[in-house]
Design an enzyme around this catalytic site. Structure first.
Site, PDB file in Angstrom:
ATOM      1  N   ASN A 134       3.116 -11.425   2.226  1.00 17.01           N
ATOM      2  CA  ASN A 134       2.097 -10.737   3.032  1.00 17.01           C
ATOM      3  C   ASN A 134       0.701 -10.781   2.421  1.00 17.01           C
ATOM      4  O   ASN A 134      -0.289 -10.730   3.142  1.00 17.01           O
ATOM      5  CB  ASN A 134       2.535  -9.311   3.391  1.00 17.01           C
ATOM      6  CG  ASN A 134       2.619  -8.392   2.205  1.00 17.01           C
ATOM      7  OD1 ASN A 134       2.725  -8.851   1.068  1.00 17.01           O
ATOM      8  ND2 ASN A 134       2.592  -7.105   2.454  1.00 17.01           N
ATOM      9  N   LYS A 157       7.578 -16.938  -8.965  1.00 18.93           N
ATOM     10  CA  LYS A 157       8.218 -17.529  -7.788  1.00 18.93           C
ATOM     11  C   LYS A 157       7.551 -16.925  -6.559  1.00 18.93           C
ATOM     12  O   LYS A 157       7.715 -15.740  -6.265  1.00 18.93           O
ATOM     13  CB  LYS A 157       9.716 -17.192  -7.735  1.00 18.93           C
ATOM     14  CG  LYS A 157      10.411 -17.940  -6.607  1.00 18.93           C
ATOM     15  CD  LYS A 157      11.591 -17.210  -6.014  1.00 18.93           C
ATOM     16  CE  LYS A 157      11.224 -16.245  -4.936  1.00 18.93           C
ATOM     17  NZ  LYS A 157      10.678 -16.840  -3.697  1.00 18.93           N
ATOM     18  N   PRO A 158       6.780 -17.744  -5.819  1.00 16.96           N
ATOM     19  CA  PRO A 158       6.169 -17.211  -4.598  1.00 16.96           C
ATOM     20  C   PRO A 158       7.203 -17.109  -3.480  1.00 16.96           C
ATOM     21  O   PRO A 158       8.279 -17.701  -3.562  1.00 16.96           O
ATOM     22  CB  PRO A 158       5.106 -18.271  -4.256  1.00 16.96           C
ATOM     23  CG  PRO A 158       5.610 -19.537  -4.856  1.00 16.96           C
ATOM     24  CD  PRO A 158       6.447 -19.169  -6.062  1.00 16.96           C
ATOM     25  N   ALA A 159       6.841 -16.384  -2.420  1.00 16.90           N
ATOM     26  CA  ALA A 159       7.736 -16.279  -1.256  1.00 16.90           C
ATOM     27  C   ALA A 159       7.899 -17.655  -0.616  1.00 16.90           C
ATOM     28  O   ALA A 159       6.954 -18.450  -0.582  1.00 16.90           O
ATOM     29  CB  ALA A 159       7.153 -15.291  -0.256  1.00 16.90           C
ATOM     30  N   GLY A 210       7.917  -6.589  -3.277  1.00 21.48           N
ATOM     31  CA  GLY A 210       8.732  -6.968  -2.132  1.00 21.48           C
ATOM     32  C   GLY A 210       9.496  -5.760  -1.631  1.00 21.48           C
ATOM     33  O   GLY A 210       9.095  -4.617  -1.850  1.00 21.48           O
ATOM     34  N   SER A 211      10.624  -6.024  -0.989  1.00 21.65           N
ATOM     35  CA  SER A 211      11.352  -4.936  -0.334  1.00 21.65           C
ATOM     36  C   SER A 211      12.137  -4.104  -1.347  1.00 21.65           C
ATOM     37  O   SER A 211      12.522  -4.584  -2.415  1.00 21.65           O
ATOM     38  CB  SER A 211      12.294  -5.524   0.710  1.00 21.65           C
ATOM     39  OG  SER A 211      13.226  -6.358   0.056  1.00 21.65           O
ATOM     40  N   GLU A 232       6.914  -3.016  -7.209  1.00 19.35           N
ATOM     41  CA  GLU A 232       6.032  -2.570  -6.112  1.00 19.35           C
ATOM     42  C   GLU A 232       6.799  -2.813  -4.828  1.00 19.35           C
ATOM     43  O   GLU A 232       6.903  -3.952  -4.371  1.00 19.35           O
ATOM     44  CB  GLU A 232       4.725  -3.381  -6.119  1.00 19.35           C
ATOM     45  CG  GLU A 232       3.842  -3.134  -7.329  1.00 19.35           C
ATOM     46  CD  GLU A 232       3.118  -1.799  -7.279  1.00 19.35           C
ATOM     47  OE1 GLU A 232       3.278  -1.044  -6.301  1.00 19.35           O
ATOM     48  OE2 GLU A 232       2.401  -1.508  -8.237  1.00 19.35           O
ATOM     49  N   LEU A 233       7.347  -1.733  -4.254  1.00 17.12           N
ATOM     50  CA  LEU A 233       8.331  -1.921  -3.176  1.00 17.12           C
ATOM     51  C   LEU A 233       7.813  -1.409  -1.825  1.00 17.12           C
ATOM     52  O   LEU A 233       6.618  -1.312  -1.620  1.00 17.12           O
ATOM     53  CB  LEU A 233       9.645  -1.243  -3.599  1.00 17.12           C
ATOM     54  CG  LEU A 233      10.139  -1.666  -5.005  1.00 17.12           C
ATOM     55  CD1 LEU A 233      11.390  -0.924  -5.402  1.00 17.12           C
ATOM     56  CD2 LEU A 233      10.342  -3.170  -5.093  1.00 17.12           C
ATOM     57  N   CYS A 266       2.211  -3.129   2.824  1.00 16.40           N
ATOM     58  CA  CYS A 266       3.061  -2.072   2.260  1.00 16.40           C
ATOM     59  C   CYS A 266       2.452  -0.684   2.435  1.00 16.40           C
ATOM     60  O   CYS A 266       3.176   0.296   2.543  1.00 16.40           O
ATOM     61  CB  CYS A 266       3.329  -2.350   0.796  1.00 16.40           C
ATOM     62  SG  CYS A 266       1.811  -2.582  -0.124  1.00 16.40           S
ATOM     63  N   GLU A 366      10.655   1.372   7.406  1.00 15.07           N
ATOM     64  CA  GLU A 366       9.399   0.621   7.361  1.00 15.07           C
ATOM     65  C   GLU A 366       9.372  -0.325   8.570  1.00 15.07           C
ATOM     66  O   GLU A 366      10.369  -0.984   8.865  1.00 15.07           O
ATOM     67  CB  GLU A 366       9.396  -0.179   6.053  1.00 15.07           C
ATOM     68  CG  GLU A 366       8.089  -0.833   5.740  1.00 15.07           C
ATOM     69  CD  GLU A 366       8.121  -1.534   4.377  1.00 15.07           C
ATOM     70  OE1 GLU A 366       9.197  -1.996   3.956  1.00 15.07           O
ATOM     71  OE2 GLU A 366       7.056  -1.611   3.748  1.00 15.07           O
TER      72      GLU A 366
HETATM   73  N1  LIG Z   1       4.322  -1.887  -3.068  1.00 15.15           N
HETATM   74  C1  LIG Z   1       3.588  -2.970  -2.945  1.00 15.15           C
HETATM   75  O1  LIG Z   1       2.603  -3.183  -3.633  1.00 15.15           O
HETATM   76  C2  LIG Z   1       3.963  -4.020  -1.940  1.00 15.15           C
HETATM   77  C3  LIG Z   1       3.069  -5.033  -1.646  1.00 15.15           C
HETATM   78  C4  LIG Z   1       3.434  -6.016  -0.711  1.00 15.15           C
HETATM   79  C5  LIG Z   1       4.690  -5.951  -0.081  1.00 15.15           C
HETATM   80  N2  LIG Z   1       5.529  -4.946  -0.390  1.00 15.15           N
HETATM   81  C6  LIG Z   1       6.838  -4.842   0.286  1.00 15.15           C
HETATM   82  O2  LIG Z   1       7.422  -6.128   0.455  1.00 15.15           O
HETATM   83  C7  LIG Z   1       8.253  -6.146   1.619  1.00 15.15           C
HETATM   84  C8  LIG Z   1       7.876  -7.332   2.484  1.00 15.15           C
HETATM   85  O3  LIG Z   1       7.991  -8.493   1.801  1.00 15.15           O
HETATM   86  P1  LIG Z   1       9.276  -9.441   1.954  1.00 15.15           P
HETATM   87  O4  LIG Z   1       9.872  -9.285   3.286  1.00 15.15           O
HETATM   88  O5  LIG Z   1       8.817 -10.769   1.546  1.00 15.15           O
HETATM   89  O6  LIG Z   1      10.233  -8.793   0.909  1.00 15.15           O
HETATM   90  P2  LIG Z   1      11.500  -9.467   0.232  1.00 15.15           P
HETATM   91  O7  LIG Z   1      11.989  -8.478  -0.750  1.00 15.15           O
HETATM   92  O8  LIG Z   1      12.452  -9.990   1.232  1.00 15.15           O
HETATM   93  O9  LIG Z   1      10.900 -10.756  -0.491  1.00 15.15           O
HETATM   94  C9  LIG Z   1       9.968 -10.647  -1.532  1.00 15.15           C
HETATM   95  C10 LIG Z   1      10.219 -11.742  -2.531  1.00 15.15           C
HETATM   96  O10 LIG Z   1      11.522 -11.537  -3.075  1.00 15.15           O
HETATM   97  C11 LIG Z   1      12.252 -12.759  -3.003  1.00 15.15           C
HETATM   98  N3  LIG Z   1      13.679 -12.418  -2.904  1.00 15.15           N
HETATM   99  C12 LIG Z   1      14.419 -12.199  -1.797  1.00 15.15           C
HETATM  100  N4  LIG Z   1      15.691 -11.915  -2.149  1.00 15.15           N
HETATM  101  C13 LIG Z   1      15.769 -11.963  -3.493  1.00 15.15           C
HETATM  102  C14 LIG Z   1      16.799 -11.759  -4.456  1.00 15.15           C
HETATM  103  N5  LIG Z   1      18.049 -11.441  -4.094  1.00 15.15           N
HETATM  104  N6  LIG Z   1      16.491 -11.882  -5.761  1.00 15.15           N
HETATM  105  C15 LIG Z   1      15.230 -12.187  -6.148  1.00 15.15           C
HETATM  106  N7  LIG Z   1      14.206 -12.399  -5.295  1.00 15.15           N
HETATM  107  C16 LIG Z   1      14.472 -12.278  -3.978  1.00 15.15           C
HETATM  108  C17 LIG Z   1      11.690 -13.478  -1.807  1.00 15.15           C
HETATM  109  O11 LIG Z   1      11.972 -14.843  -1.908  1.00 15.15           O
HETATM  110  C18 LIG Z   1      10.210 -13.157  -1.941  1.00 15.15           C
HETATM  111  O12 LIG Z   1       9.615 -14.018  -2.874  1.00 15.15           O
HETATM  112  C19 LIG Z   1       7.960  -4.852   2.329  1.00 15.15           C
HETATM  113  O13 LIG Z   1       9.005  -3.957   2.086  1.00 15.15           O
HETATM  114  C20 LIG Z   1       6.665  -4.382   1.680  1.00 15.15           C
HETATM  115  O14 LIG Z   1       6.439  -3.002   1.776  1.00 15.15           O
HETATM  116  C21 LIG Z   1       5.219  -3.989  -1.293  1.00 15.15           C
HETATM  117  N1  LIG Z   2      -1.977  -4.152   1.126  1.00 17.25           N
HETATM  118  C1  LIG Z   2      -1.634  -3.868  -0.200  1.00 17.25           C
HETATM  119  C2  LIG Z   2      -0.642  -4.771  -0.742  1.00 17.25           C
HETATM  120  C3  LIG Z   2       0.650  -4.550  -0.054  1.00 17.25           C
HETATM  121  O1  LIG Z   2       0.967  -5.018   0.995  1.00 17.25           O
HETATM  122  C4  LIG Z   2      -2.880  -3.752  -1.034  1.00 17.25           C
HETATM  123  O2  LIG Z   2      -3.792  -3.154  -0.476  1.00 17.25           O
HETATM  124  O3  LIG Z   2      -2.921  -4.167  -2.185  1.00 17.25           O
END
Ligand SMILES: NC(=O)c1ccc[n+]([C@@H]2O[C@H](COP(=O)([O-])OP(=O)(O)OC[C@H]3O[C@@H](n4cnc5c(N)ncnc54)[C@H](O)[C@@H]3O)[C@@H](O)[C@H]2O)c1
Ligand SMILES: N[C@@H](CC=O)C(=O)O
Length: 462
Positions: A134, A157-159, A210-211, A232-233, A266, A366
């Protein structure tokens, strides 16, 4: 045969680029070369590391337009937002180039005359990062900049959806002299890389955005090698609009905060909790404003809201809307989709939902989409109870002109980031992070470099 990663434009499903996944052996070999690079990178003076970070920041600024376009291409967000993300990403590098020079130790008065005690800070070692789609630029630099500033080496590792931005940022870093082994990326599926990163002893820290379910899994896996973790979830931000709020400010800020990145943020507001006496007026102003938002391809200069990243994200949003409607909610605006399953694009019209029961899915999960429900409250205590009724604790917002109510809300909301009459509280200089299921640790600010440092204590007998 090496496996291929197809990077598609979420606005039209078109193929942008094909890349090869790294094999498991290649990932381990990159991890080991990044670990080996630690001894020389940490020897560089903080001033030299800062200079290299400054050169990286300058180089990204020079390529701002190209990186912004790359973000819009692979993530879908409108180009002005993507350019804003480039600036935001660079601001972390600027900030930590300065913080590198402010990693201080201290002396501690000894309890006996014949001892001298000092405390120093050392880089933790090799750091591995896993980042989301995102904010493909900012979520990477928010981790890489403090790690490199502290003297750690870094592998990311990027998404799968958005690797191109990361790859380009790392190429630019190498072009200005940041050593190739000290800053690396790997490409493969999350679970495969996650397993290698968490089990490899040379990696001393995992930093993940991530999630929440994936974060919990990584914490569990990291326990085996006792790694430091920053998580950071997910989030589920409430906005409380008090009776005395300036409604124009509240609507303006709500719309900006909610519909940025099509709600795939997030800290995106997920629940509007509005005082019953102003709910009708507020909702009308909100709906009027939301209906002016244009949805489409992020390269169209009139577009405010881009596509949803993929089918999985779209289905989750659609299910939450349907669940609300099945429970008797009203769709005040929105409720439209433009999707093509075959081509692979998914757009959701900005949607406001009213008359929604508190147990609807959207009030607890979410959304990560351009949809927001409005519920009402009578007392501030009730508003706080609704707001805190969530496993998440990342960001919360409220609008009030009354300082006593403002203090009450800021002290009682169980969230790591609070915006008071402010829907945009992020910044490189502030500690960003959540409580409860929203994570562990903070990124940004002076707090954001601490997780990359070990504390060493020296006791000298004299
Ligand atoms: N708190 C924050 O700062 C913040 C910022 C941005 C996004 N987010 C959260 O991220 C989520 C959205 O992103 P998403 O859908 O890409 O999340 P996701 O957890 O599905 O994926 C994030 C990353 O994790 C990797 N991943 C997936 N499964 C994995 C596993 N089993 N082991 C290791 N890595 C794995 C993915 O390839 C990706 O690179 C939302 O819940 C959002 O709130 C949080
Ligand atoms: N939008 C956030 C990142 C999470 O999605 C930020 O403001 O850093």
């Amino acid at each position: 045969m090496a496996q291929l990663v197809y990077v598609n434009n979420p606005a039209n499903g078109e193929l942008i680029h094909t890349l090869q996944y790294d094999s498991e052996e290649a990932i381990v070999s990159k991890v080991e070369s990044a670990a080996a690079a630690f001894s020389s990178w940490k020897q560089r003076s903080a001033h030299e590391r800062a200079q290299l970070l400054n050169s990286w920041a300058k180089c990204i600024r020079e390529n701002r337009q190209e990186i912004g376009e790359l973000i819009t291409l692979e993530n879908g967000k409108p180009l002005p937002e993507a350019l804003g993300e480039v600036d935001y990403a660079v601001s972390y590098i600027d900030w930590y180039a300065e913080e590198a020079k402010r990693i201080y130790g201290r002396t501690v008065p000894a309890h006996v005359p014949n001892k001298r005690i000092t405390v120093t800070k050392e880089p933790i070692g090799l750091v591995a990062a896993i980042t989301p789609w995102n904010f493909p630029a900012a979520m990477m630099t928010r981790k890489a900049a403090p790690a490199l500033a502290a003297g750690c080496t870094f592998i990311v590792k990027p998404a799968e959806e958005t690797p191109l931005t990361t790859i380009r940022l790392i190429e630019l870093a190498h072009s200005v002299g940041i050593p190739e082994d000290a800053l690396q990326y790997v490409l493969n599926e999350g679970p495969i890389v996650g397993e290698i990163f968490t089990s490899h002893k040379a990696i001393r820290k995992i930093t993940f955005t991530g999630s929440t379910p994936v974060g919990k899994l990584l914490m569990e896996q990291s326990a085996q090698t006792v790694k430091h973790v920053t998580m950071e979830l997910g989030g589920h931000a409430p906005i409380i609009v008090a009776k005395d709020a300036d409604l124009n400010v509240a609507v303006e800020q709500t719309v900006t905060a909610k519909f940025r990145n099509a709600g795939q943020t997030c800290v995106s507001p997920n629940r509007l909790i509005v005082h019953e006496e102003i709910a009708e007026e507020f909702t009308k102003l909100l709906v009027d404003k939301v209906q002016t938002l244009k949805v489409g391809n992020g390269f169209d200069p009139d577009v405010n809201v881009g596509p949803i990243i993929n089918k999985k994200g779209f289905i989750k949003i659609k299910e939450q809307i349907e669940d609300a409607v099945n429970r008797g909610a009203t769709l005040a605006c929105g409720n439209g989709y433009d999707i093509d399953d075959e081509k692979g694009y998914y757009f959701v019209l900005p949607t406001v939902i009213t008359d929604i029961p508190l147990d609807a899915k959207i009030m607890h999960e979410e959304t990560f989409g351009p949809v927001i429900p409005v519920v009402t409250f009578t007392t501030l205590e009730e508003a706080v109870t609704i707001a805190n009724d969530s496993p998440y604790g990342l960001a919360a917002y409220f609008f009030t002109e009354n300082y006593k109510d403002g203090l009450y809300l800021s002290e009682n909301l169980q969230y790591g980031i609070i915006g008071w009459n402010d829907g945009a509280p992020s910044g490189a200089h502030i500690p960003f992070g959540g409580m409860k299921d929203s994570g562990v640790g903070r990124e940004g600010g002076s707090e954001g470099i601490e997780p990359y440092l070990e504390t060493k204590y020296l006791s000298v007998g004299v």
